[in-house]
Write an enzyme that holds these catalytic residues in place. Structure first.
Site, PDB file in Angstrom:
ATOM      1  N   ASP A 101       0.866  -1.564  -0.085  1.00  0.00           N
ATOM      2  CA  ASP A 101      -0.159  -0.048  -0.526  1.00  0.00           C
ATOM      3  C   ASP A 101       0.582   1.010   0.021  1.00  0.00           C
ATOM      4  OD1 ASP A 101      -1.959  -1.582   0.677  1.00  0.00           O
ATOM      5  OD2 ASP A 101      -2.767  -1.071   2.230  1.00  0.00           O
ATOM      6  N   HIS A 139       3.633  -1.414   3.709  1.00  0.00           N
ATOM      7  CA  HIS A 139       3.252  -0.662   3.176  1.00  0.00           C
ATOM      8  C   HIS A 139       4.540  -0.110   3.054  1.00  0.00           C
ATOM      9  CE1 HIS A 139       0.178  -1.618   5.678  1.00  0.00           C
ATOM     10  NE2 HIS A 139      -0.681  -0.787   5.317  1.00  0.00           N
TER      11      HIS A 139
END
Length: 221
Positions: free
Chosen positions: A40, A185
């Protein structure tokens, strides 16, 4: 130290189970011989290039949930990701929490992100993950109307938590099982950590005879 490790492991398990409470969103793969590695927040100028190198070295294909605004800032990195065989997906345009926003606002943000990513790499995303994994149940159909699958996760090792020591984080990675959708992430909090995590994950996948697949290759459940 052991207490801290137990705390982080318990928190990781709890956050990993939350997506299952939202029916209609994909949070696991149908193929239990595979794991979907999803990333992400990017792309980022400092984080994405070494991450791509680590994925190549480890033989891992991943799905990148880009924010539209970062894609527009780094279009070449989006193209690099797709050119190297990874999948581009949408994480919204601004990464704002839109749980209480109007349908019009959610639709506009989602559509803008899809357009931005497609303009960068020529491929329109088919998967959408709401920022922070939060979406109003009454807004879930918007993704479907935009021809996107709403994707959450089944395993979150919390790589973004800078208070979590490396040993605890690696232990969370070792809990990966077949059929998991793992979320990492690419942001300022994980800068410098991701390549090592990718190599550790690759070792875990080899130990358990699991394959890393893109979401489009792994089916749903």
């Amino acid at each position: 130290m052991r207490l801290a490790g137990f705390y982080h492991a318990a928190l990781s398990r709890s956050l990993s189970r939350l997506p299952a409470l939202l029916p209609g969103a994909q949070h696991r793969l149908a193929d239990t011989s595979a794991v979907a590695v999803t990333i992400d927040d990017g792309p980022t100028a400092k984080g994405t290039p070494p991450l791509l190198e680590a994925l190549t070295q480890s033989g891992i294909a991943a799905t990148f949930f880009f924010t539209g605004i970062e894609a527009e800032r780094h279009p070449k990195l989006v193209r690099d990701v797709v050119a190297q065989g990874h999948e581009a997906a949408s994480h919204g345009y601004t990464h704002d929490d839109l749980f209480f926003a109007s349908r019009e606002t959610v639709h506009r943000d989602m559509l803008r992100s899809l357009d931005a990513i497609e303009q960068c790499c020529g491929v329109r995303p088919r998967c959408y993950r709401p920022p922070y994994g939060r979406i109003n149940p009454f807004h879930m159909d918007i993704a479907t109307r935009l021809d996107c699958t709403l994707v959450l996760w089944s395993r979150m090792p919390r790589d973004f938590d800078t208070r979590q020591k490396g040993a605890a984080l690696l232990e969370n990675l070792r809990s990966v099982r077949g059929g998991d959708i793992l979320v990492l992430h690419d942001n300022a909090s994980t800068l410098g950590r991701l390549p090592a995590l990718v190599h550790a994950l690759a070792r875990r996948l080899r130990e358990t005879n699991l394959r890393a697949v893109r979401l489009s290759d792994g089916g749903d459940r």
